[in-house]
Motif scaffolding. Sequence first.
Motif: not given
Length: 88
Positions: A18-19, A26-27, A46-51
């Motif tokens: 999660x870190x 944030x980059x 950002x959605x792709x990063x969450x997935x």
Amino acid sequence: MRHRCSKYSNAPRFPEKNNYLLQASSEEIWIETIGMQYNISRSKALSALSRFHIHLELTNDKKRSLRDFKTHFVNWLKYNVEDIQDSQ
């Protein structure tokens, strides 16, 4: 008396994924570059990063560094970009 660290200590071996998700999210320049490279908006990146984070959790895949996390994400995105582009 010298203290020895046991290789089987209770300390986590790798930082929490999660870190890495929070750091990568944030980059702004990196997110913008991902968006331009794959023709997706910032919000879709950002959605792709969450997935991707969910994918790592489900596969119990631990990353040793932020660089490993981001490299794996870019490779994962290559194969999932159409689903990301089609999502709302």
